[in-house]
Design an enzyme around this catalytic site. Structure first.
Site, mmCIF file in Angstrom:
data_model
loop_
_atom_site.group_PDB
_atom_site.id
_atom_site.type_symbol
_atom_site.label_atom_id
_atom_site.label_comp_id
_atom_site.label_asym_id
_atom_site.label_seq_id
_atom_site.Cartn_x
_atom_site.Cartn_y
_atom_site.Cartn_z
ATOM 1 N N LYS A 57 0.789 -1.234 0.000
ATOM 2 C CA LYS A 57 0.000 0.000 0.000
ATOM 3 C C LYS A 57 0.821 1.285 0.000
ATOM 4 C CE LYS A 57 -4.565 -0.886 0.254
ATOM 5 N NZ LYS A 57 -5.607 -0.172 -0.517
ATOM 6 N N SER A 309 -0.039 -9.896 -0.793
ATOM 7 C CA SER A 309 -0.131 -8.431 -0.743
ATOM 8 C C SER A 309 0.335 -7.807 0.556
ATOM 9 C CB SER A 309 -1.573 -8.004 -1.040
ATOM 10 O OG SER A 309 -2.476 -8.679 -0.184
#
Length: 324
Positions: A57, A309
């Site tokens: 992110k 992720s």
């Protein structure tokens, strides 16, 4: 950039990489003999749990913040998030000398609140769900003139996330397919456009929780739908409505979307911990779960990358348990 610019070209992702890579880790592609033998493919794991802040992110804000005007940089930025987006925005803002405000629900995990503050952001606690925190963030845009940073539906942010895809193709030019988790759709949008700009033949497959299949249902309906009910407890996958921009990218660029229950995704978390010796969060385990459950339809021996992720697991839930 607007939807009219879709799909973003390779030049956009190369520019984003110049903004992102000086401040991020080149996370490894790890082989997994057991996963390869189990699935009949040559599988590698893109280990973004080793990224700064513990997830991918940070990539998007690092690109977006370079593109802010001087006035926007002076006024600062605001976002709403209970987890990885909060930390990515906070650290990227600190790197660029920008004041950041992060609105989090009052019941957010204390360790995530502490981490966000540790990266230098002002944390405002408001409401009990993301929607209420997001309303507060937009109120701060009006009251304090802050620039709002959406967690996924922003093309500048998406371009930054796509630098992950560039890394994969550069590090493994023979890759045939990438399996990517879908929450709001920002990661898979960036990855799909970047990867296909370099190598159009690569298949991009998305994975959602069957309790929150917002992107799959939107693609089937031909437009963005709001789910009546979300039966998903995994942070990165629990989205009631995907983005308008991410929907446009996914319907054009993503080859297939599969879904499976949270229970199977949690089983994959444990499988990865046991066999790959990696700590992954729920959303990150979804691509592995899809492979283990036989949901990924590819020719035998395909070269497949699963995007792990992030690894920001709530360890407080493990305290008090017995370990060998």
């Amino acid at each position: 950039m607007t939807v009219a610019a879709l799909p973003l070209g390779l030049d956009v992702f190369e520019a984003a990489s110049r903004h992102v890579w000086p401040h991020t880790h080149r996370t490894p592609l790890l082989s997994s003999r057991m996963l390869s033998e189990r699935t009949g493919h040559d599988v590698r794991l893109k280990a973004e749990m080793f990224q700064r802040t513990g997830s991918y992110k940070i990539r998007g804000p690092l690109h977006k913040f370079v593109l802010l005007s001087d006035d926007e940089r002076r006024r600062g930025v605001v976002c709403s998030s209970a987890g990885n987006h909060a930390q990515g925005v906070a650290l990227a803002a600190r790197i660029h000398g920008i004041n950041a405000v992060v609105v989090m629900a009052e019941n957010a995990t204390p360790s995530k609140v502490a981490a966000t503050r540790g990266y230098g952001a002002e944390v405002v606690l408001h409401g009990t769900i993301w929607d209420e925190a997001n309303d507060k963030a937009k109120e701060l845009v009006r009251d304090r003139g802050l620039t709002y940073v959406h967690p996924f539906d922003d093309l500048q942010l998406i371009a930054g996330q796509g630098t992950l895809g560039l890394e994969v193709v550069e590090d493994w030019p023979d890759v045939d397919a990438m399996v990517v988790p879908i929450g709001g759709g920002g990661l898979i949008s960036g990855v799909a456009m970047a990867v296909k700009a370099l190598k159009p033949s690569v298949k991009v497959i998305g994975v959602e929780s069957s309790g929150a299949p917002g992107m799959r249902d939107s693609v089937l309906a031909g437009g963005v739908v709001t789910l009546d009910r979300v039966d998903c407890i995994i942070d990165g996958l629990r989205v009631k409505r995907v983005g308008e921009t991410t929907f446009e990218v996914v319907r054009r660029m993503v080859d297939h979307i599969v879904t499976l229950p949270d229970e199977k995704i949690f089983e994959a978390m444990l499988w990865v911990m046991a066999h790959a010796k990696l700590v992954v969060e729920g959303a990150a385990a979804a691509p592995v779960a899809a492979l283990l459950e036989g949901l990924i339809d590819l020719p035998a021996g395909s070269r497949v990358v699963c995007v792990l992720s992030g690894g920001n697991v709530n360890l407080d839930q493990l305290r008090g348990l017995k370990w060998n």
